[in-house]
Motif scaffolding. Structure first.
Motif, PDB file in Angstrom:
ATOM      1  N   LEU A 157      81.439  18.749 -41.263  1.00 41.42           N
ATOM      2  CA  LEU A 157      80.237  18.395 -41.869  1.00 41.42           C
ATOM      3  C   LEU A 157      79.849  16.663 -41.640  1.00 41.42           C
ATOM      4  CD1 LEU A 157      78.144  18.704 -44.212  1.00 41.42           C
ATOM      5  CD2 LEU A 157      79.747  18.058 -45.797  1.00 41.42           C
ATOM      6  N   TYR A 158      78.851  16.580 -41.261  1.00 44.22           N
ATOM      7  CA  TYR A 158      78.162  15.287 -41.165  1.00 44.22           C
ATOM      8  C   TYR A 158      77.474  14.565 -42.174  1.00 44.22           C
ATOM      9  CZ  TYR A 158      79.678  15.497 -36.214  1.00 44.22           C
ATOM     10  OH  TYR A 158      80.374  15.918 -34.903  1.00 44.22           O
ATOM     11  N   THR A 159      77.670  13.612 -43.101  1.00 42.57           N
ATOM     12  CA  THR A 159      76.859  13.299 -44.188  1.00 42.57           C
ATOM     13  C   THR A 159      77.552  11.953 -44.616  1.00 42.57           C
ATOM     14  OG1 THR A 159      76.356  14.020 -46.259  1.00 42.57           O
ATOM     15  CG2 THR A 159      78.431  14.187 -45.897  1.00 42.57           C
ATOM     16  N   ASP A 160      76.580  11.580 -45.482  1.00 40.16           N
ATOM     17  CA  ASP A 160      76.903  10.180 -45.946  1.00 40.16           C
ATOM     18  C   ASP A 160      77.973  10.146 -47.098  1.00 40.16           C
ATOM     19  OD1 ASP A 160      76.931   7.755 -46.917  1.00 40.16           O
ATOM     20  OD2 ASP A 160      74.878   7.438 -47.828  1.00 40.16           O
ATOM     21  N   PRO A 161      79.091   9.322 -46.903  1.00 37.26           N
ATOM     22  CA  PRO A 161      80.071   9.452 -48.027  1.00 37.26           C
ATOM     23  C   PRO A 161      79.512   9.142 -49.391  1.00 37.26           C
ATOM     24  CG  PRO A 161      81.067   8.301 -46.026  1.00 37.26           C
ATOM     25  CD  PRO A 161      79.347   8.373 -45.791  1.00 37.26           C
ATOM     26  N   ILE A 173      77.385  20.755 -38.853  1.00 38.19           N
ATOM     27  CA  ILE A 173      76.234  20.690 -39.808  1.00 38.19           C
ATOM     28  C   ILE A 173      76.105  19.206 -40.213  1.00 38.19           C
ATOM     29  CG2 ILE A 173      75.566  21.390 -42.141  1.00 38.19           C
ATOM     30  CD1 ILE A 173      77.383  23.927 -41.785  1.00 38.19           C
ATOM     31  N   TYR A 174      74.791  18.797 -40.333  1.00 33.72           N
ATOM     32  CA  TYR A 174      74.213  17.588 -40.646  1.00 33.72           C
ATOM     33  C   TYR A 174      73.600  17.650 -41.986  1.00 33.72           C
ATOM     34  CZ  TYR A 174      71.804  12.891 -40.464  1.00 33.72           C
ATOM     35  OH  TYR A 174      71.426  11.895 -40.746  1.00 33.72           O
ATOM     36  N   LEU A 175      74.020  16.884 -42.933  1.00 37.97           N
ATOM     37  CA  LEU A 175      73.372  17.024 -44.189  1.00 37.97           C
ATOM     38  C   LEU A 175      73.279  15.577 -44.751  1.00 37.97           C
ATOM     39  CD1 LEU A 175      72.940  19.426 -46.082  1.00 37.97           C
ATOM     40  CD2 LEU A 175      75.038  18.787 -47.167  1.00 37.97           C
ATOM     41  N   ARG A 176      72.035  15.307 -45.099  1.00 37.95           N
ATOM     42  CA  ARG A 176      71.466  13.925 -45.579  1.00 37.95           C
ATOM     43  C   ARG A 176      70.763  14.243 -46.852  1.00 37.95           C
ATOM     44  NH1 ARG A 176      66.114  11.532 -42.493  1.00 37.95           N
ATOM     45  NH2 ARG A 176      65.245  13.410 -42.042  1.00 37.95           N
ATOM     46  N   ARG A 177      70.983  13.485 -47.847  1.00 41.54           N
ATOM     47  CA  ARG A 177      70.379  13.817 -48.970  1.00 41.54           C
ATOM     48  C   ARG A 177      69.101  12.803 -49.258  1.00 41.54           C
ATOM     49  NH1 ARG A 177      70.336  11.157 -54.338  1.00 41.54           N
ATOM     50  NH2 ARG A 177      70.344  12.610 -56.045  1.00 41.54           N
ATOM     51  N   ILE A 178      67.943  13.454 -49.870  1.00 35.49           N
ATOM     52  CA  ILE A 178      66.751  12.661 -49.935  1.00 35.49           C
ATOM     53  C   ILE A 178      66.417  12.667 -51.433  1.00 35.49           C
ATOM     54  CG2 ILE A 178      64.328  12.417 -49.090  1.00 35.49           C
ATOM     55  CD1 ILE A 178      65.359  13.874 -46.599  1.00 35.49           C
ATOM     56  N   PRO A 196      74.264  12.221 -36.108  1.00 33.02           N
ATOM     57  CA  PRO A 196      74.614  10.869 -36.389  1.00 33.02           C
ATOM     58  C   PRO A 196      75.510  10.878 -37.857  1.00 33.02           C
ATOM     59  CG  PRO A 196      72.390  11.590 -36.944  1.00 33.02           C
ATOM     60  CD  PRO A 196      73.037  12.697 -36.000  1.00 33.02           C
ATOM     61  N   GLY A 197      76.096   9.516 -38.296  1.00 28.75           N
ATOM     62  CA  GLY A 197      76.671   9.663 -39.448  1.00 28.75           C
ATOM     63  C   GLY A 197      78.234   9.976 -39.106  1.00 28.75           C
ATOM     64  N   PRO A 198      78.977   9.676 -40.199  1.00 28.13           N
ATOM     65  CA  PRO A 198      80.350   9.997 -40.162  1.00 28.13           C
ATOM     66  C   PRO A 198      80.743  11.259 -40.534  1.00 28.13           C
ATOM     67  CG  PRO A 198      79.733   9.069 -42.313  1.00 28.13           C
ATOM     68  CD  PRO A 198      78.644   8.969 -41.355  1.00 28.13           C
TER      69      PRO A 198
END
Length: 501
Positions: A199-203, A377-382, A419-421
């Motif tokens: 999982l790639y996401t903002d901590p 999986i890239y997951l970003r919250r909006i 992208p992302g951690p």
């Protein structure tokens, strides 16, 4: 008379003997190793290690490790006959093995053990993979899924009267019953296949996932993308309460489709004139849902294929929209209606982009055969407040979102990562425990039945049993076929510009 003393530890060391006559003289003993005092007889010289220098003298010593490259000679030299030495070949007690230090021997032993462990592990993994590929294993997994699924569907049916008494209690019960079915497929992915999910996401967003109601927008490019979505839901504890916007045909599929009916999944006919009111009403019913949930949306409407992509880009040309390389043009109306009717209930939209390493195209049948894949999986919250309320502006926002998703896929194609951690997403044991429970529950009576059939010897009953097992296997194969891209619907393949709904 000749006197000699031999000192041995693990091997026979070099001994230089000198003839002792009537009045023996004790010569000096010099060595790099500990000196052993000798009583009774005189010793001329004890040398350990390689022979260093010639000729030998009475006080010469040797140093360094004991490494022998040639047979060692015992030289017996009588005092009165120095011109005629007697040479004897030393006999080694180590079997010809090159002696080494203790640390070297230990290191070699450790390397041998590691090699043995690797070979044992490889053999075990090979046998396990052979077991996973056997038809009998598939038959057992399919039987457990079908038998337990039908039992759960029956239990869900029994909750219908409860809806009249306590709607929220009925919902909570169906969440648990639904989990008993969907988690079996997650267990097949995680524990049987061993597929890994990164999982790639903002901590900062990570603690919120699963602790708030959310809409998840996923790309629709793989046979098992829904299963990867379920895996993420399972690891965040919202698998049983997950929702989706699904095509009406799936509601008739036994086990899964019937389960979805009791979980209030939103079904659509893909005819927007009829679906607008149905979708709006079904989504509004979720506003008072008793537990946190995620609403899974495949805005492309159908799985990605080259033919569908070609037609979709024709629509993009006709409407002046930017072309996409890795996605179909999103259907905006379903997304907009969902967002409008869940405002105040849903906190955010999660943009989820899925891909598999090494350009793999996994299938559900491959999972059943125990093939291992690695999903990224890239997951970003909006936050939902950032999405416009106006339908036209909301549609434009979704098109922009898919342009960004396309850039993420392009980045993954070039670099092999999003992208992302990377955030650690541990696998929970509950899916496996659930499967083991149902396996014990439904396999035990089956074993008793098979034992009775074999003991009875009746050919009729045996043939009936084989026929039923074959029918069950074919039924599961048909259900698996519904998830495959090649057997997907023709939705989105028309050669004329589509109404982008």
């Amino acid at each position: 008379m000749y006197a000699c003393i031999c000192t041995c530890t693990c091997t026979v060391y070099h001994i230089h003997l000198r003839h002792v006559h009537n009045n023996p003289s004790i010569h000096s003993l010099s060595t790099a190793y500990p000196v052993y005092k000798v009583a009774a007889a005189g010793a001329s010289q004890l040398t350990l290690g390689e022979r260093r220098g010639t000729p030998w003298t009475g006080c010469q010593s040797t140093t360094g490790p004991h490494i022998e490259k040639q047979p060692v000679i015992l030289t017996l030299t009588p005092k009165d006959y120095l011109g005629s030495p007697i040479n004897l070949v030393r006999i080694s007690l180590d079997g010809g093995r090159k002696p080494g230090t203790w640390r070297e021997n230990q290191r070699g032993h450790g390397e041998n053990m590691q090699t043995l462990h690797r070979k044992t592990g490889a053999i075990t993994m090979g046998l396990l993979q052979l077991l996973k590929s056997q038809f009998l294993s598939h038959l057992i997994i399919c039987y457990v899924f079908l038998a337990s699924g039908l039992i759960i569907n029956l239990l869900q049916l029994c909750t219908l009267p409860l809806w009249l008494v306590s709607k929220q209690l009925a919902r909570r019960i169906n969440i648990r019953l639904g989990y008993c079915i969907t988690s079996q497929m997650v267990a097949a992915l995680e524990w049987w296949s061993g597929t890994e999910c990164t999982l790639y996401t903002d901590p900062k967003s990570y603690p919120l996932i699963g602790n708030e109601n959310a809409i998840v927008v996923l790309n629709h490019s793989f046979d098992i993308d829904f299963l990867c979505g379920w895996t993420i839901c399972e690891r965040f504890g919202v698998l049983g309460s997950s929702k989706a916007l699904a095509k009406k045909e799936l509601s008739y599929v036994p086990v899964i489709g019937w389960m979805w009916y009791f979980l209030e999944i939103v079904f659509c006919k893909r005819k927007w004139e009829e679906d607008r009111r149905t979708v709006a009403k079904s989504v509004q019913n979720l506003r008072d849902y008793p537990e946190n949930y995620v609403f899974l949306l495949y805005c492309e409407g159908t799985r990605f294929t080259p033919k569908k992509h070609q037609v979709s880009m024709q629509v993009a040309d006709s409407k002046g929209l930017p072309k996409l390389k890795y996605h179909l043009l999103p259907r905006t109306k379903g997304f907009c209606v969902t967002v409008q009717n869940l405002r105040g209930t849903v906190a955010a939209v999660y943009d989820s982009t899925l891909n598999f390493r090494n350009n793999k195209m996994p299938t559900l049948l491959g999972i059943l055969n125990g093939k291992k894949y690695h999903a990224d999986i890239y997951l970003r919250r909006i936050p939902l407040e950032l999405i416009p309320e106006d339908e036209a502006e909301c549609a434009a926002w979704l098109h922009k979102l898919y342009q960004e998703k396309d850039s993420f896929q392009e980045l993954y194609t070039q670099t092999g990562r999003f992208p992302g951690p990377i955030v650690s997403l541990p696998c929970r044991p509950w899916a496996l425990i659930n499967w083991l429970f149902w396996a014990c529950l439904v396999l035990y009576p089956l074993g008793l039945l098979l034992a009775q059939l074999i003991s009875s010897g009746s050919m009729v009953t045996i043939l009936v049993s084989v026929t039923l097992c074959t029918a069950a296997s074919l039924a599961v194969r048909w259900m698996i076929g519904q998830t495959e891209i090649d057997s997907g619907s023709s939705y989105g393949t028309e050669e004329v510009p589509l109404n982008n709904n």
